[in-house]
Design an enzyme around this catalytic site. Structure first.
Site, mmCIF file in Angstrom:
data_model
loop_
_atom_site.group_PDB
_atom_site.id
_atom_site.type_symbol
_atom_site.label_atom_id
_atom_site.label_comp_id
_atom_site.label_asym_id
_atom_site.label_seq_id
_atom_site.Cartn_x
_atom_site.Cartn_y
_atom_site.Cartn_z
ATOM 1 N N HIS A 170 11.254 -9.126 0.339
ATOM 2 C CA HIS A 170 10.971 -7.698 0.231
ATOM 3 C C HIS A 170 12.224 -6.886 0.583
ATOM 4 C CE1 HIS A 170 8.977 -3.820 1.076
ATOM 5 N NE2 HIS A 170 8.018 -4.270 0.293
ATOM 6 N N PHE B 45 7.152 2.407 -4.087
ATOM 7 C CA PHE B 45 8.527 2.627 -3.636
ATOM 8 C C PHE B 45 9.045 4.035 -3.912
ATOM 9 C CE2 PHE B 45 8.433 -2.033 -4.304
ATOM 10 C CZ PHE B 45 8.717 -2.432 -3.009
ATOM 11 N N TYR C 23 2.860 4.765 0.834
ATOM 12 C CA TYR C 23 3.440 5.362 2.037
ATOM 13 C C TYR C 23 2.360 6.179 2.741
ATOM 14 C CZ TYR C 23 8.002 4.352 -0.168
ATOM 15 O OH TYR C 23 9.084 3.751 -0.753
ATOM 16 N N ASP D 73 0.844 -1.192 0.000
ATOM 17 C CA ASP D 73 0.000 0.000 0.000
ATOM 18 C C ASP D 73 0.880 1.243 0.000
ATOM 19 O OD1 ASP D 73 0.814 -0.148 2.679
ATOM 20 O OD2 ASP D 73 -1.107 0.569 3.447
#
Length: 222
Positions: free
Chosen positions: A186, A77, A66, A64
């Site tokens: 991740h 990202f 930031y 989801d």
């Protein structure tokens, strides 16, 4: 929410008529009216706006957006220039330096990747301020699954980078033999040392694209 246009609109037209999407639209509209929600409403679909469907050659899946002020702008990202680079992106840059010798940039804006056909897609597209996953289970998952299916249906080769368990759960949707699916932990500081560092996804991606007659991605952020 800004309107989706072009080939994405044609690919996703059926979703807008579904009951889940109508409920999602109402929920998101109410959330923006009552709470602080990220990204800004006009940026929700930036991943689709910046990377037309027929230009997609890489798919990177986030989770989801930031959820702190000034960070999210619709690309997974990525943060706008002037915003502190988040820890996961710091680790992505570190892997890029190790893998391809890229210099570590002084900002976290990844629009240059999106312009080259890198679809930077979160599986949820909105979030309430300071509350991670607060818009989970409201319909975004169904919508972004439709986006992933549209990518899977593309005839041109696409590299799909699935980092972390939530992204890897989408692997069953990526059935097109023309595509390459790459999996790694991740890049979060909690998991990057379990195999994200050293995965060399970026060089593998460019080797695959080149082998199939597609221009490689210039991963260097300037």
């Amino acid at each position: 929410m800004a309107q989706i246009t072009g080939d994405w609109q044609r690919a996703l037209a059926g979703e807008f008529k579904q009951p889940y999407y109508k409920a999602l639209y109402s929920f998101v509209k109410e959330e923006y009216a009552r709470h602080t929600v990220y990204p800004p409403a006009d940026d929700i679909f930036n991943a689709l706006h910046f990377t037309p469907l027929q230009q997609v050659k890489v798919l990177i899946l986030g989770q989801d957006p930031y959820h702190e002020p000034g960070q999210a702008h619709g690309l997974c990202f990525s943060v706008k220039k002037g915003v502190q680079i988040p820890p996961s992106l710091v680790n992505i840059y570190q892997e890029l330096q190790h893998d391809l010798g890229c210099m570590v940039p002084d900002h976290g804006n990844l629009e240059a990747w999106a312009a080259q056909g890198v679809l930077l897609l979160n599986t949820l597209l909105t979030v309430r301020a300071h509350q991670a996953f607060s818009h989970k289970g409201r319909g975004w998952e169904q919508f972004t699954d439709a986006v992933i299916r549209a990518v899977n249906d593309l005839e041109q080769p696409v590299v799909c980078m699935l980092w972390g368990r939530p992204a890897q759960e989408k692997a069953s949707m990526l059935t097109n033999p023309a595509h390459l699916v790459l999996k790694a932990p991740h890049p979060s500081p909690l998991s990057a040392y379990r195999g994200f560092f050293g995965c060399r996804h970026f060089s593998q991606c460019n080797a695959f694209l080149t082998a199939h007659g597609v221009a490689p991605v210039d991963w260097q952020i300037r």
